[in-house]
Design an enzyme around this catalytic site. Structure first.
Site, short mmCIF file in Angstrom:
data_model
loop_
_atom_site.label_atom_id
_atom_site.label_comp_id
_atom_site.label_asym_id
_atom_site.label_seq_id
_atom_site.Cartn_x
_atom_site.Cartn_y
_atom_site.Cartn_z
N GLU A 234 0.90 -1.30 0.08
CA GLU A 234 0.08 -0.30 -0.16
C GLU A 234 0.88 1.44 -0.18
O GLU A 234 0.64 2.14 0.70
CB GLU A 234 -0.91 -0.09 1.17
CG GLU A 234 -2.04 -1.09 1.07
CD GLU A 234 -2.83 -1.26 2.49
OE1 GLU A 234 -4.04 -1.47 2.50
OE2 GLU A 234 -2.20 -1.07 3.67
C1 TNX Z 1 -4.75 -4.05 4.74
S1 TNX Z 1 -3.01 -6.09 4.39
C2 TNX Z 1 -3.63 -3.64 5.13
C3 TNX Z 1 -3.57 -3.26 6.57
C4 TNX Z 1 -4.67 -2.84 7.32
C5 TNX Z 1 -5.56 -3.98 6.93
C6 TNX Z 1 -6.74 -4.18 7.80
C7 TNX Z 1 -2.15 -5.09 4.02
C8 TNX Z 1 -0.95 -5.55 3.63
N1 TNX Z 1 -2.48 -3.96 4.40
O1 TNX Z 1 -2.45 -2.15 6.55
O2 TNX Z 1 -4.26 -3.01 8.70
O3 TNX Z 1 -5.66 -4.23 5.95
O4 TNX Z 1 -7.90 -5.04 7.60
#
Ligand code: TNX
Length: 526
Positions: free
Chosen positions: A315
């Protein structure tokens, strides 16, 4: 008619024998060979049995069991190995076989034979799950023969200790629960925008400054080196490997707050307590960034003895692809130099990584072409589909805590899916295993965390351990019902999913026996 057994995960083969049960009671002894490995497992097993029975349990290394009346025999024997199942990727056959075991329970005698200490422990865990109270109040295990081997070598749980901190004592409870369901990798998400949870010798301000921040309503704190070492040893003794994660090049506000030289202006962005993602980032053209990556990943590699270190990579919404590749590449190179195998979230599949690196799939909404290409180029795939294994998702609209971005996950959703064919175009041979994840934006204490994990963690554990032809939802929902009393006995909070006919729970004010205290029973302290 033999009573149904409540084993979770379901073993490869299990036969109920036409014999009386084994009765656990005074005079119990644990017999092992004289090798240090056998004695080490024997010490653990005698300790656990002592706490269950509330009697001292003698450990007899090198003893023959001809005369003993009530024994648990643990024997290392490479010939006892159960061969890997056909659904296990060939590359992992040796690793899974190493965790196999054969367990025989008969009146007066329990025997576990396995090729490694991990196998012995797995067999003993199965025996513990067989224990129940008979009508006259004795602890008994039915006579059975079990032959078992895991499907996948990597059976994980990722815990986000960054949004809200969970310390050594909480994590020990998590590890014990993992052992109870034969999970063997604890992935610790140690850093994020909201906090930095590991003290690293080369960068003391990370923990000093950003150990004291957390998400709104969350707990601050951090693990010092000694605590991480203690946790790693505790986990190791229970066949759990710790995989630590420092998340870069995004999710780094806590790092920028501690070391503002990592921002282009040198200004401190301040602590962050919100739940947005994707806004913070490192900068590839700042020399301070490369010194930072070298320091933190070298320290982290030195602090944990395991083969794998996770570098995050998820992300990063404000960076172009070449800069992302430079930063992920730089972090991966530090880890490779330190002798570690790199793990990263699926976004890292866009970057050339050392062969054998592990790509962790989480978001099935995205185009997976890079993930497919990375596995063709030699990467392994760890599957953590958000809509199945993100155990911070609400069960349904009435669940109080938790998020909903990947949908609601009831017990059956966490159970009824197939890891080998999840990612279209990925060769099932590339799948190294399955990992659940629990993120803590809304979970701030152990009860809250456990209510999200249980019963769904048991479902994911079975997906990871049990071969496809031995899995069925109808069968699982009957077996998992018998786990409720074990979680109760261990003092663990859990969600009574309406999809299961749970046995009646003893009333606190009635005359039914009250649950045993947390220290001795089925799960805690295992
Ligand atoms: C996605 S999974 C994210 C996290 C969040 C989560 C909440 C991932 C690689 N990134 O930063 O905490 O969703 O469900």
């Amino acid at each position: 008619m033999p009573q149904p057994l409540s084993l979770v995960p379901q073993p490869l083969r299990c036969t109920q024998l036409d014999d009386a049960p084994f009765v656990l009671g005074p005079g119990l002894a644990v017999l092992v060979g004289e090798s240090p490995d056998e004695v080490a497992v024997g010490v653990r097993v005698a300790d656990v049995l002592g706490r269950i029975t509330r009697h001292a349990v003698e450990l007899r290394p090198g003893a023959s069991d001809e005369t003993a009346a009530c024994v648990v025999v643990l024997r290392l024997d490479p010939r006892a190995a159960v061969p890997a199942h056909a659904s296990t990727p060939l590359a992992d056959a040796d690793a899974t076989t190493a965790e196999s075991y054969r367990l025989t329970v008969r009146p007066g005698r329990v025997e576990v034979v396995a090729p490694t200490p991990a196998g012995l422990l797995g067999g003993f865990v199965t025996f513990r799950q067989l224990l129940r109270y008979s009508d006259d109040g004795a602890l008994v295990a039915p006579a059975v023969h079990v032959e078992d081997v895991p499907r996948y070598r990597w059976r994980g749980l990722s815990v986000d200790v960054a949004r809200s901190f969970f310390g050594l004592e909480d994590l020990k409870v998590v590890v014990s629960l993992m052992t109870h369901h034969k999970l063997n990798v604890l992935h610790l998400h140690l850093t994020d925008d909201q906090g930095w949870r590991v003290d690293l010798p080369s960068r003391p301000r990370l923990a000093r400054t950003s150990g004291s921040t957390a998400v709104q309503g969350g707990r601050p704190g951090y693990l010092c080196a000694e605590a991480l070492t203690e946790l790693t040893a505790y986990a190791r003794a229970r066949n759990v490997t710790v995989v630590p994660e420092i998340d870069v090049p995004g999710h780094v506000n806590a790092a920028l707050h501690a070391y503002p030289e990592l921002t282009p202006t040198g200004e401190d962005p301040g602590g962050y307590t919100g739940v947005e993602v994707g806004f913070s980032r490192l900068h590839a053209d700042l020399p301070a960034t490369h010194a930072f990556l070298r320091d933190v990943f070298t320290d982290l590699a030195a602090l944990t003895p395991g083969e794998y270190v996770h570098l995050g990579g998820d992300e990063v919404l404000t960076m172009d692809a070449p800069e992302y590749a430079r930063l992920v590449g730089a972090a991966a190179e530090v880890l490779r130099t330190a002798g570690k195998t790199v793990v990263g979230w699926q976004e890292v599949a866009t970057v050339p990584l050392p062969s054998g690196s592990v790509v962790q799939l989480w978001d099935l909404r995205e185009d997976l072409q890079h993930v497919v290409a990375a596995t063709r180029a030699g990467a392994r795939l760890l599957v953590s589909p958000g809509s199945r294994t993100y155990l911070d998702m609400k069960y349904d609209a009435t669940t109080v805590a938790g998020l909903e971005w990947a949908g609601h996950i009831e017990l059956r959703d966490a159970y009824d899916w197939e890891p080998a064919t999840l990612a279209e175009g990925v060769d099932p041979q590339a799948v190294i295993g399955v990992e659940a994840a629990v993120w803590t934006e809304t979970l701030h204490d152990l009860d809250g965390l456990m209510r999200m994990l249980l019963p769904r963690l048991a479902a994911v554990a079975e997906v990871a351990w049990t071969v496809p032809e031995r899995r069925s939802w109808e069968d699982f929902r009957t077996r998992v019902a018998g786990q409720g009393p074990m979680w109760d006995a261990a003092g663990l909070a859990w969600h009574p999913s309406p999809q299961v006919d749970w046995p009646a729970r003893p009333s606190r004010f009635g005359f039914a026996p009250s649950p045993a205290p947390a220290a001795d029973p089925a799960v805690a302290g295992s």
